[in-house]
Design an enzyme around this catalytic site. Structure first.
Site, PDB file in Angstrom:
ATOM      1  N   THR A  14      27.293  59.925 -62.607  1.00  0.00           N
ATOM      2  CA  THR A  14      28.070  59.857 -63.844  1.00  0.00           C
ATOM      3  C   THR A  14      27.905  58.508 -64.547  1.00  0.00           C
ATOM      4  O   THR A  14      27.898  57.455 -63.914  1.00  0.00           O
ATOM      5  CB  THR A  14      29.560  60.085 -63.529  1.00  0.00           C
ATOM      6  OG1 THR A  14      29.719  61.384 -62.980  1.00  0.00           O
ATOM      7  CG2 THR A  14      30.415  59.978 -64.787  1.00  0.00           C
ATOM      8  N   GLY A  35      32.251  56.433 -56.482  1.00  0.00           N
ATOM      9  CA  GLY A  35      32.995  56.250 -55.241  1.00  0.00           C
ATOM     10  C   GLY A  35      32.237  55.388 -54.247  1.00  0.00           C
ATOM     11  O   GLY A  35      31.023  55.536 -54.091  1.00  0.00           O
ATOM     12  N   GLU A  40      32.714  66.818 -59.464  1.00  0.00           N
ATOM     13  CA  GLU A  40      31.803  67.882 -59.017  1.00  0.00           C
ATOM     14  C   GLU A  40      31.689  68.999 -60.058  1.00  0.00           C
ATOM     15  O   GLU A  40      31.399  70.145 -59.737  1.00  0.00           O
ATOM     16  CB  GLU A  40      32.251  68.469 -57.679  1.00  0.00           C
ATOM     17  CG  GLU A  40      32.151  67.511 -56.511  1.00  0.00           C
ATOM     18  CD  GLU A  40      30.716  67.084 -56.236  1.00  0.00           C
ATOM     19  OE1 GLU A  40      29.817  67.934 -56.238  1.00  0.00           O
ATOM     20  OE2 GLU A  40      30.494  65.879 -56.029  1.00  0.00           O
TER      21      GLU A  40
END
Length: 697
Positions: free
Chosen positions: A190, A229, A480
Site C-alpha cells: 500500500t 505493519g 487485504e
C-alpha cells in the site's frame, strides 16, 4: 324497522369490538382465547407472542458435549496448547490499559514466546497444512487481535510473499530466519495514494545492468509506502511491490514498464537494528485499534538491491537485462501475483468469525444473567426473555453458526487449492475468499456494536471487551482488500459466469446453481407456492435455498440488462458506476446463498439427531431472518405473497424465542476458555462476582 340488536350494522360493530379486544389482549401476560369464532383461517388472526409461551411445544434440549464435539475444529488441540501457554504466563497477557509503545513491545514478546518457548511454528504449517495455520492465527488473535495480525504479517504476508512469489533460492535463504523470527519483515504494498488499485502503484524498481542490481525508488510523496505493519519498530526486511523498469528495452532505446513485481528490500541493519542508508522510516502513530502492531511509512531514495532479490516466480530478469516469464501479459502476471496472496483474505474471514463468537458469547451470557422488570409482584425476568433482546441477539447467534461452517469450507477449499493448483478451484477460492471476507467482516463490525448496546452500561466498560474488540476488528473491513472493492470482484465473477453460461461454457463449483436452474429462477414464480405458509414449508431447506438463489438470479439477470443499456451511452466504466449499488447487492446475495448452502450441509451431516435438530432450528432462523430482512425484494417480484410474508415474520419471532431456550448451550459450544472471553459479564459463572472484584470490592 329492523331490530338494531340484530341488524347487520350492529353485528359488524360487535365483530369489530371483539377484534379490538383480541388485539389488545396481546399486551397482557395471558392472551385471551380466540374471541371471534369466524376468524379461523383468517390471515389477521392473532397468534400468542412467543414471549408468552410460544406454540405450546416442549422446549428443546441439547447435549453440550455432543454440540461441542461437532463444532470444534479439527485442530482444537493446537489451539488449546496456545490457550494454556498464555494462561500460564500472566506477564504475556495484554492488560486493559496499555500505551502504544508498551503494547507493541508486548506483542512482539508474545509472538517470540509463542514460537520459541511454546514451540508453535506457524510458518511451517502455512506452507504444509494451511488449515492448522489458520487455527493458530485464530487462537493467537483470541489472546490479542494485535498478536493475530502481527503473526499474519510475519508469516502470511512477509513470509508468504517470499515463499509464494519467490523460487527455491529464496526459500533456502530466508525460510529459517522467517520461521524463527530472526528475520522479522514487512509487506510493503500500500502507498499513500494507492491502496486497492495495486496496478496504479508508483514505486519503481529499475534494473541497472552495469551493477546487476535493482534500484528501488519512491518518485514522489504519493508513492510512500504507508500503513506497513512491522515497519515502524521491528521489521528488518520488506517485500516491496514496485513497477519493474527495464532501461533500453523499448522502441528507440526507451525504458519499458513490465508491471508490478515484488522485491526483497532490507530496511534495517541485522546487528544494530539501525535504519539502512537511503531508507527513510516513519511511524504512522496511534491508531483507532490494533496498537500492538507497529505500522510505519517507508520512503526509498535509490536503494540498491541484488538482482536475486526479485521474487521471480512469475517473471525474471537475466544478467544482461532480458525479461522472461511463463505468462504472456502484464495482466496475467499481475493476476497470478495477487492470486498467490489470497490466504490473507481467508485468514481474515476465519478470524472475524472468531471475534463474532466472543462478542455474541459475552452478550448472550450477560442477557441470561441480567434481570430487569417483570410482571407486577413477581420476580424480575432475564432481559433475554424480552422479544426485543431476542430480536437483536438470536439471529446474530444463528449467523455466527452459519459463518462458522462457511469459513471451515473456505479453509478446506483453500487447502485443496494449495495442493492441487487446479484452475477451477483457484477461481472458486478467489471468489469465496473475497465474498466471505467482505460479508463476514462487515457483519461482525456491525454486530459488535449491537452486542455492546445489548449489554447496557456494563457493555461500555473497557474490561467487558466490546470497545476493544470493535476497535481492533474494524480495520478488517479495509485491509487485504476493501470490502466494497472485494464485493465488486464477486459481482464481476458472477457476470463472467453468466456470460459463460449463455455461451455454452462451464461453471465452477461456487456458481453451479446458476447452471442447474437459472431458467427456473428467472421465470414467473409459481402462484401456488408464493402463497404456501405452513411452518413445514417455510422450514424446508429446499424452499429457503430456492428463495436465496432466486433473489441472486433475478438480481443478476436485471443488472445484466441495466449494464447493457447504460454501456451504450456511458461506456463500460460509467455503466458499472451507474449500477454499482445493484452490483454490490448482487454480490452479497450470492455470498448469503453460499453460506446457507454450507449451513444446510452441516445440519444434514450431523451424526447426532438431537444436536442436528438444534442446528436445524438455528439454520432455519438464519435463513428466514435473511428472507424477512429483504422481504421487499421478494414482494416486489411476487415471489412471496402478503400472507406468506406475515407468516415468515411470525415464524422468525417464534424461532428466535426457541433459540433463546438453548442459547446458553449454543454459546457454550464455541468452547471458548476464560482467557479468550475475559469479560467479567461474559463468564460462564459468577460473572457479577468477578466484575465487582475487578473494580476493587
Amino acid at each position: 324497522m329492523e331490530n338494531p340488536k340484530t341488524s347487520p350494522t350492529a353485528d359488524h360493530e360487535s365483530h369489530c369490538a371483539l377484534r379490538r379486544i383480541q388485539k389488545l389482549s396481546l399486551h397482557l401476560l395471558q392472551p385471551l382465547p380466540n374471541l371471534d369464532p369466524e376468524s379461523s383461517g383468517d390471515d389477521n388472526q392473532i397468534i400468542p407472542s412467543p414471549c408468552v409461551g410460544g406454540r405450546g411445544r416442549p422446549p428443546l434440549s441439547v447435549s453440550r458435549t455432543e454440540l461441542v464435539e461437532y463444532m470444534k475444529g479439527r485442530h482444537r488441540e493446537i489451539q488449546e496448547r496456545i490457550f494454556n501457554f498464555f494462561a500460564s504466563r500472566p506477564e504475556l497477557q495484554t492488560p486493559v490499559e496499555i500505551s502504544t509503545a508498551d503494547h507493541r513491545e508486548l506483542c512482539m514478546r508474545q509472538l517470540i514466546a509463542l514460537v520459541r518457548e511454546a514451540g508453535i511454528r506457524p510458518f511451517r504449517y502455512a506452507i504444509e497444512d494451511p488449515s492448522v495455520y489458520f487455527a493458530i492465527v485464530e487462537a493467537a488473535g483470541s489472546i490479542d487481535i494485535s498478536l493475530g495480525i502481527k503473526l499474519g504479517v510475519q508469516y502470511s504476508l512477509w513470509g508468504g510473499s517470499v515463499i509464494n512469489l519467490g523460487t527455491k533460492k529464496h526459500r533456502e535463504k530466508y525460510f529459517e530466519g522467517i520461521d524463527n523470527i530472526d528475520y522479522p519483515g514487512c509487506f510493503a504494498m500500500t502507498e499513500l495514494n494507492h491502496g486497492s488499485n495495486v496496478q496504479g502503484l508508483q514505486t519503481t524498481a529499475t534494473f541497472d545492468p552495469l551493477t546487476d542490481e535493482f534500484v528501488i525508488n519512491t518518485p514522489n510523496d504519493g508513492a510512500i509506502k504507508w500503513w506497513i505493519g512491522n515497519a515502524a519498530v521491528h521489521g528488518k526486511f520488506a517485500t516491496v511491490f514496485a513497477k519493474l523498469i527495464l532501461p533500453l528495452q523499448g522502441k528507440g532505446g526507451k525504458s519499458v514498464d513490465m508491471g508490478v513485481h515484488a522485491f526483497i528490500v532490507p530496511i534495517r541493519d541485522m546487528e544494530t537494528h539501525a535504519t539502512l542508508p537511503m531508507v527513510e522510516i516513519h511511524d504512522c502513530g496511534h491508531k483507532v485499534g490494533l496498537n500492538g502492531v507497529d505500522n510505519g511509512a517507508l520512503r526509498f531514495q535509490s536503494v540498491r538491491i541484488p538482482r536475486d532479490n526479485l521474487l521471480n516466480r512469475f517473471g525474471d530478469v537475466s544478467r544482461d537485462g532480458k525479461y522472461t516469464s511463463s505468462l504472456p501479459t502484464i495482466n496475467k502476471r499481475f493476476a497470478a501475483t495477487l492470486g498467490e496472496l489470497v490466504g490473507g483474505r481467508v485468514g481474515l474471514a476465519y478470524s472475524s468469525v472468531g471475534v463474532l463468537k466472543v462478542s455474541v458469547s459475552i452478550a448472550v451470557r450477560y442477557s441470561l444473567l441480567r434481570q430487569q422488570f417483570g410482571p407486577p409482584k413477581q420476580p424480575e425476568v432475564s432481559i433475554l426473555d424480552y422479544q426485543s433482546q431476542q430480536h437483536k441477539l438470536m439471529p446474530m447467534l444463528a449467523s455466527t453458526y452459519a459463518f462458522h461452517f462457511a469459513s471451515l469450507y473456505l479453509i478446506d477449499k483453500y487447502s485443496e487449492m494449495k495442493k492441487s493448483h487446479d484452475d477451477d478451484i483457484v477461481s472458486d477460492v478467489h471468489a469465496l475468499s473475497a465474498g466471505l471476507k467482505a460479508y463476514v467482516t462487515s457483519y461482525t463490525a456491525k454486530s459488535i456494536s449491537v452486542c455492546r448496546e445489548s449489554c447496557g452500561g456494563h457493555g461500555y466498560a473497557a474490561v467487558n471487551r466490546f470497545g476493544i474488540l470493535r476497535n481492533d476488528h474494524d480495520i478488517f473491513q479495509t485491509f487485504e482488500g476493501d470490502n466494497t472493492v472485494l464485493l465488486q470482484q464477486v459481482a464481476g465473477d458472477l457476470l463472467k459466469q453468466y456470460k459463460s453460461k449463455f455461451q455454452g461454457g462451464t461453471l465452477t463449483v461456487t456458481w453451479n446453481y446458476l447452471r442447474e436452474s437459472m431458467a427456473s429462477y428467472i421465470s414467473q414464480p409459481n402462484p401456488v407456492t408464493t402463497r404456501w405458509q405452513s411452518e413445514d414449508h417455510l422450514r424446508d431447506p429446499n424452499f429457503q435455498l430456492d428463495a436465496f438463489r432466486y433473489r441472486t438470479s433475478r438480481l443478476l439477470q436485471s443488472v445484466v440488462l441495466r449494464l447493457r443499456k447504460h454501456t451504450k451511452t456511458l461506456g463500460a466504466f460509467g455503466a458499472w458506476n451507474r449500477c454499482l449499488n445493484h452490483l454490490l447487492t448482487l454480490a452479497e446475495s450470492h455470498v448469503e446463498s453460499v453460506i446457507l448452502a454450507k449451513f444446510i450441509e452441516a445440519v444434514q451431516k450431523c451424526p447426532d439427531k438431537t444436536t442436528g435438530n438444534v442446528l436445524k432450528l438455528v439454520c432455519d432462523l438464519y435463513a428466514l431472518d435473511r428472507i424477512w430482512n429483504d422481504i421487499g425484494t421478494y414482494r416486489n417480484v411476487d415471489y412471496v405473497a402478503p400472507n406468506k410474508a406475515k407468516a415468515i415474520h411470525k415464524l422468525v419471532e417464534y424461532l428466535s424465542f426457541q433459540v433463546k431456550g438453548v442459547a446458553k448451550e449454543l454459546v457454550d459450544a464455541f468452547d471458548l476458555p476464560e482467557i479468550v472471553i475475559r469479560a467479567p459479564i461474559g463468564m460462564a459463572s459468577e460473572a457479577y462476582s468477578q466484575y465487582t472484584e475487578y473494580v476493587g470490592f
